[in-house]
Design a protein around this motif. Structure first.
Motif, PDB file in Angstrom:
ATOM      1  N   VAL A  33      17.249  36.308 -57.270  1.00 26.08           N
ATOM      2  CA  VAL A  33      18.051  36.905 -56.195  1.00 26.08           C
ATOM      3  C   VAL A  33      18.826  38.108 -56.736  1.00 26.08           C
ATOM      4  O   VAL A  33      18.902  39.160 -56.087  1.00 26.08           O
ATOM      5  N   PHE A  34      19.366  37.972 -57.934  1.00 25.81           N
ATOM      6  CA  PHE A  34      20.106  39.079 -58.535  1.00 25.81           C
ATOM      7  C   PHE A  34      19.199  40.279 -58.802  1.00 25.81           C
ATOM      8  O   PHE A  34      19.569  41.431 -58.536  1.00 25.81           O
ATOM      9  N   ILE A  43      16.913  51.234 -54.825  1.00 24.44           N
ATOM     10  CA  ILE A  43      16.022  51.936 -53.896  1.00 24.44           C
ATOM     11  C   ILE A  43      16.831  52.806 -52.941  1.00 24.44           C
ATOM     12  O   ILE A  43      16.378  53.864 -52.523  1.00 24.44           O
ATOM     13  N   GLY A  44      18.022  52.353 -52.597  1.00 21.20           N
ATOM     14  CA  GLY A  44      18.856  53.144 -51.705  1.00 21.20           C
ATOM     15  C   GLY A  44      19.218  52.427 -50.419  1.00 21.20           C
ATOM     16  O   GLY A  44      19.735  53.047 -49.489  1.00 21.20           O
ATOM     17  N   ILE A  45      18.928  51.140 -50.353  1.00 20.49           N
ATOM     18  CA  ILE A  45      19.319  50.360 -49.173  1.00 20.49           C
ATOM     19  C   ILE A  45      20.840  50.244 -49.187  1.00 20.49           C
ATOM     20  O   ILE A  45      21.468  50.171 -50.250  1.00 20.49           O
ATOM     21  N   GLY A  46      21.436  50.203 -48.018  1.00 22.07           N
ATOM     22  CA  GLY A  46      22.891  50.187 -47.891  1.00 22.07           C
ATOM     23  C   GLY A  46      23.546  49.067 -48.690  1.00 22.07           C
ATOM     24  O   GLY A  46      23.018  47.970 -48.846  1.00 22.07           O
ATOM     25  N   GLN A  47      24.749  49.380 -49.185  1.00 21.21           N
ATOM     26  CA  GLN A  47      25.483  48.443 -50.038  1.00 21.21           C
ATOM     27  C   GLN A  47      25.770  47.131 -49.326  1.00 21.21           C
ATOM     28  O   GLN A  47      25.582  46.056 -49.893  1.00 21.21           O
ATOM     29  N   TRP A  48      26.203  47.195 -48.078  1.00 20.06           N
ATOM     30  CA  TRP A  48      26.578  45.979 -47.364  1.00 20.06           C
ATOM     31  C   TRP A  48      25.351  45.143 -46.991  1.00 20.06           C
ATOM     32  O   TRP A  48      25.425  43.914 -46.930  1.00 20.06           O
ATOM     33  N   ILE A  49      24.230  45.807 -46.773  1.00 15.43           N
ATOM     34  CA  ILE A  49      22.986  45.063 -46.510  1.00 15.43           C
ATOM     35  C   ILE A  49      22.568  44.309 -47.768  1.00 15.43           C
ATOM     36  O   ILE A  49      22.175  43.138 -47.711  1.00 15.43           O
ATOM     37  N   CYS A  50      22.682  44.966 -48.922  1.00 14.39           N
ATOM     38  CA  CYS A  50      22.341  44.314 -50.195  1.00 14.39           C
ATOM     39  C   CYS A  50      23.267  43.130 -50.472  1.00 14.39           C
ATOM     40  O   CYS A  50      22.812  42.061 -50.888  1.00 14.39           O
ATOM     41  N   ILE A  51      24.554  43.322 -50.240  1.00 16.59           N
ATOM     42  CA  ILE A  51      25.515  42.230 -50.463  1.00 16.59           C
ATOM     43  C   ILE A  51      25.240  41.085 -49.501  1.00 16.59           C
ATOM     44  O   ILE A  51      25.263  39.913 -49.889  1.00 16.59           O
ATOM     45  N   GLY A  52      24.977  41.418 -48.240  1.00 17.77           N
ATOM     46  CA  GLY A  52      24.660  40.368 -47.260  1.00 17.77           C
ATOM     47  C   GLY A  52      23.406  39.598 -47.647  1.00 17.77           C
ATOM     48  O   GLY A  52      23.369  38.373 -47.583  1.00 17.77           O
ATOM     49  N   PHE A  53      22.367  40.327 -48.064  1.00 17.18           N
ATOM     50  CA  PHE A  53      21.144  39.665 -48.512  1.00 17.18           C
ATOM     51  C   PHE A  53      21.429  38.745 -49.696  1.00 17.18           C
ATOM     52  O   PHE A  53      20.966  37.608 -49.740  1.00 17.18           O
TER      53      PHE A  53
END
Length: 111
Positions: A33-34, A43-53
């Motif tokens: 997961v990490f 890659i450039g996906i949004g920070q909050w999307i990455c944290i949520g994932f």
């Protein structure tokens, strides 16, 4: 001199209720997961999307690992994997009389 006796010899490894192979699933899952989180961020996906994932995936992993531990127990996964390797049934196409006949012995030749 006094020596402390280790009472845990022969017992399986346990951490917060997780036993043996579930610890490896837990640690490997959190590591993966990490790694996915880091790749998504690079890659450039949004920070909050990455944290949520990361939070959702880690929570599902923790829940799933503890559920497996409670459901199958310490050696349950090994038993399931061993059961899947056994054939469901055996087929024997030999004649029944041949099954009960003694094998012919080879006679020794004297030189």
């Amino acid at each position: 001199m006094e020596y402390n006796v280790n009472k845990g010899i022969g017992k399986s490894v346990e951490f917060r209720g997780l036993k043996s192979q579930y610890l490896f699933i837990f640690a490997g899952g959190l590591l993966s997961v990490f790694v996915v989180f880091i790749i998504m961020y690079m890659i450039g996906i949004g920070q909050w999307i990455c944290i949520g994932f990361g939070l959702v995936a880690a929570s599902v992993l923790v829940w799933f690992t503890f559920r497996l531990n409670a459901r199958y127990g310490e050696h349950g996964l090994m038993k399931i994997m061993a059961k899947s390797r056994h054939p469901r049934y055996l087929i024997n196409r030999r004649d029944a009389r041949r099954l009960f006949r003694c094998p012919k012995r080879k006679e020794a030749t004297h030189a």
